[in-house]
Design a protein around this motif. Structure first.
Motif, mmCIF file in Angstrom:
data_model
loop_
_atom_site.group_PDB
_atom_site.id
_atom_site.type_symbol
_atom_site.label_atom_id
_atom_site.label_comp_id
_atom_site.label_asym_id
_atom_site.label_seq_id
_atom_site.Cartn_x
_atom_site.Cartn_y
_atom_site.Cartn_z
ATOM 1 N N VAL A 81 0.788 -1.136 0.040
ATOM 2 C CA VAL A 81 0.086 -0.093 0.146
ATOM 3 C C VAL A 81 0.843 1.213 0.094
ATOM 4 O O VAL A 81 0.673 2.276 -0.953
ATOM 5 N N MET A 82 1.965 1.011 0.985
ATOM 6 C CA MET A 82 2.891 2.564 0.909
ATOM 7 C C MET A 82 3.557 2.520 -0.294
ATOM 8 O O MET A 82 3.902 3.902 -0.613
ATOM 9 N N ARG A 83 4.128 1.824 -1.027
ATOM 10 C CA ARG A 83 4.832 1.760 -1.846
ATOM 11 C C ARG A 83 3.921 2.280 -3.262
ATOM 12 O O ARG A 83 4.107 3.265 -3.963
ATOM 13 N N GLY A 84 2.598 1.767 -3.476
ATOM 14 C CA GLY A 84 1.836 2.572 -4.512
ATOM 15 C C GLY A 84 1.414 3.993 -4.247
ATOM 16 O O GLY A 84 1.305 4.773 -5.217
ATOM 17 N N GLN A 85 1.116 4.383 -2.905
ATOM 18 C CA GLN A 85 0.822 5.634 -2.697
ATOM 19 C C GLN A 85 2.036 6.641 -2.625
ATOM 20 O O GLN A 85 1.996 7.586 -3.258
ATOM 21 N N THR A 86 3.206 5.905 -2.633
ATOM 22 C CA THR A 86 4.627 6.946 -2.493
ATOM 23 C C THR A 86 4.675 6.990 -3.896
ATOM 24 O O THR A 86 4.998 8.220 -4.417
ATOM 25 N N ILE A 87 4.583 6.024 -5.113
ATOM 26 C CA ILE A 87 4.631 6.283 -6.397
ATOM 27 C C ILE A 87 3.774 7.264 -6.871
ATOM 28 O O ILE A 87 4.165 8.133 -7.739
ATOM 29 N N SER A 88 2.666 7.234 -6.481
ATOM 30 C CA SER A 88 1.756 8.208 -6.862
ATOM 31 C C SER A 88 1.901 9.465 -6.607
ATOM 32 O O SER A 88 1.772 10.284 -7.408
ATOM 33 N N ILE A 89 2.297 9.746 -5.021
ATOM 34 C CA ILE A 89 2.463 10.989 -4.907
ATOM 35 C C ILE A 89 3.858 11.789 -5.369
ATOM 36 O O ILE A 89 3.639 13.004 -5.830
ATOM 37 N N SER B 206 1.067 10.490 2.132
ATOM 38 C CA SER B 206 0.972 9.151 2.090
ATOM 39 C C SER B 206 0.478 8.333 2.966
ATOM 40 O O SER B 206 0.174 7.246 3.039
ATOM 41 N N LEU B 207 0.234 9.045 4.296
ATOM 42 C CA LEU B 207 -0.156 8.424 5.412
ATOM 43 C C LEU B 207 -1.499 7.848 5.840
ATOM 44 O O LEU B 207 -1.791 7.081 6.360
ATOM 45 N N SER B 208 -2.439 8.728 4.832
ATOM 46 C CA SER B 208 -4.064 8.334 5.194
ATOM 47 C C SER B 208 -4.251 7.141 4.934
ATOM 48 O O SER B 208 -5.139 6.225 5.487
ATOM 49 N N ASN C 193 -13.973 -2.767 12.893
ATOM 50 C CA ASN C 193 -14.057 -2.520 11.608
ATOM 51 C C ASN C 193 -14.964 -1.476 11.321
ATOM 52 O O ASN C 193 -14.912 -0.939 10.282
ATOM 53 N N ILE C 194 -16.136 -1.442 12.098
ATOM 54 C CA ILE C 194 -17.027 -0.213 11.809
ATOM 55 C C ILE C 194 -16.487 1.078 11.807
ATOM 56 O O ILE C 194 -16.609 2.147 11.004
ATOM 57 N N VAL C 195 -15.501 1.168 12.816
ATOM 58 C CA VAL C 195 -14.775 2.517 12.916
ATOM 59 C C VAL C 195 -13.743 2.696 11.805
ATOM 60 O O VAL C 195 -13.679 3.639 11.381
ATOM 61 N N GLY C 196 -13.044 1.560 11.328
ATOM 62 C CA GLY C 196 -12.336 1.560 10.222
ATOM 63 C C GLY C 196 -13.129 1.873 9.048
ATOM 64 O O GLY C 196 -12.291 2.872 8.288
ATOM 65 N N ASP C 197 -14.176 1.615 8.743
ATOM 66 C CA ASP C 197 -14.953 2.024 7.709
ATOM 67 C C ASP C 197 -15.278 3.335 7.445
ATOM 68 O O ASP C 197 -15.123 4.024 6.343
ATOM 69 N N TRP C 198 -15.581 3.776 8.763
ATOM 70 C CA TRP C 198 -16.187 5.191 8.873
ATOM 71 C C TRP C 198 -14.676 5.955 8.499
ATOM 72 O O TRP C 198 -14.881 7.188 7.872
ATOM 73 N N LEU C 199 -13.641 5.806 9.126
ATOM 74 C CA LEU C 199 -12.555 6.266 8.903
ATOM 75 C C LEU C 199 -12.004 6.585 7.541
ATOM 76 O O LEU C 199 -11.685 7.602 6.874
ATOM 77 N N ARG C 200 -12.388 5.372 6.947
ATOM 78 C CA ARG C 200 -11.874 5.280 5.380
ATOM 79 C C ARG C 200 -12.999 6.113 4.683
ATOM 80 O O ARG C 200 -12.242 6.953 3.684
ATOM 81 N N ASP C 201 -14.072 6.210 4.966
ATOM 82 C CA ASP C 201 -15.098 7.090 4.199
ATOM 83 C C ASP C 201 -14.548 8.585 4.453
ATOM 84 O O ASP C 201 -14.846 9.470 3.441
ATOM 85 N N ARG C 202 -14.228 8.983 5.667
ATOM 86 C CA ARG C 202 -13.669 10.284 6.004
ATOM 87 C C ARG C 202 -12.720 10.877 5.242
ATOM 88 O O ARG C 202 -12.305 11.820 4.877
#
Length: 298
Positions: free
Chosen positions: A176-184, A212-214, A281-290
């Protein structure tokens, strides 16, 4: 005169409509209730883990010989086990190790995997090729199997099970971090910083890393539930924490032989694991949406 009267009518209508609009805007959505309930449950379990001696009705090591394998009652809401220990007290005290395994393994795995993915994506070239081939090899092994092999090799223990669960999660974080870093690093603002003479370290620290941290934060939040399940599974198999006060996975393992005659021994620890993982998981889904702008627009 007519114009002023019409203007006053419009203002009066808006005066009455605005509070109604604000009331609708502040109305809590049904989906938010699940998030609030999940957050409250996580907070309650965290308090139980931090201050179990204040919440548990009995000591987890007290063996009440006159109350062996008693069902749920007013004195023992979750019943007692084959030693006469109070199940509620065991669940409260066992939450400490279960939460520690979940959060610490995510912290260690996220930091290690995030560092590998960031270095690989930002430097590129031969470094990227070597690191990603190692990650590819690790990704061919199922996470639970990798954690099981590491835990078996290192032996039982709280620190060992954290390292085993963390190691199994490293490949996912690295990808995940590799893909995000290359994109940024290919964004226009990074190119502009490079053009005005900014050093590679400055570009990385000020632009690439913060942006890249989000995804890593969201993945780590969702990974806590998986880490708790993996840690409980290792404890269930006897590769977890060997202590006088067992964690939830060990409680499940100890009660499985009594399922037909004393269902409460393993039912309540299993229910605690289920509710905690569901809440995370519910809190993680909410955080992902935000944090995901695409989902905000949708």
């Amino acid at each position: 005169m007519r114009q002023s009267t019409a203007a006053e009518a419009v203002l009066q209508r808006r005066k009455w409509e605005l509070p109604a609009y604000r009331g609708r805007a502040k109305r809590i959505k049904p989906a938010d209730l699940f998030v609030y309930a999940a957050g409250a449950l996580i907070l309650i379990i965290a308090i139980c883990a931090a201050f179990p001696q204040w919440i548990a009705p009995y000591s987890p090591t007290d063996m009440m010989l006159d109350a062996i394998m008693q069902g749920p009652s007013a004195a023992h809401p979750f019943g007692t086990d084959y030693y006469g220990r109070d199940i509620l007290s065991l669940v409260v005290y066992g939450s400490r190790d279960s939460l520690y395994i979940g959060f610490m393994s995510v912290l260690v795995g996220g930091l290690a995997g995030g560092a590998i993915g960031t270095i690989s994506g930002y430097i590129g070239g031969a470094v990227d090729a070597v690191l990603m081939r190692i990650v590819d090899v690790l990704m061919t092994i199922p996470g639970i199997l990798l954690a099981l092999a590491i835990a078996a090799a290192m032996g039982p223990g709280l620190g060992n099970i954290v390292l085993a669960v963390a190691a199994a999660s490293v490949p996912g974080y690295a990808r995940v971090m590799r893909g995000q870093t290359i994109s940024i690093k290919s964004r226009p603002f990074v190119t502009a910083s490079r053009a005005i003479g900014a050093t590679p370290f400055s570009i990385f620290w000020k632009h690439v890393l913060p942006n890249s941290l989000s995804p890593l934060l969201v993945m780590a939040t969702l990974g806590i539930g998986t880490a708790i399940l993996t840690g409980s599974g290792l404890s269930f198999l006897g590769l977890g924490v060997l202590k006088e006060i067992p964690d939830w996975g060990a409680l499940l393992s100890q009660g499985r032989g009594y399922l037909t005659v004393a269902w409460w021994i393993c039912t309540y620890p299993g229910l605690a694991i289920t509710l905690l993982v569901l809440a995370v998981n519910i809190v993680g889904d909410w955080l992902r949406d935000r944090l995901d702008p695409k989902r905000k627009e949708g």
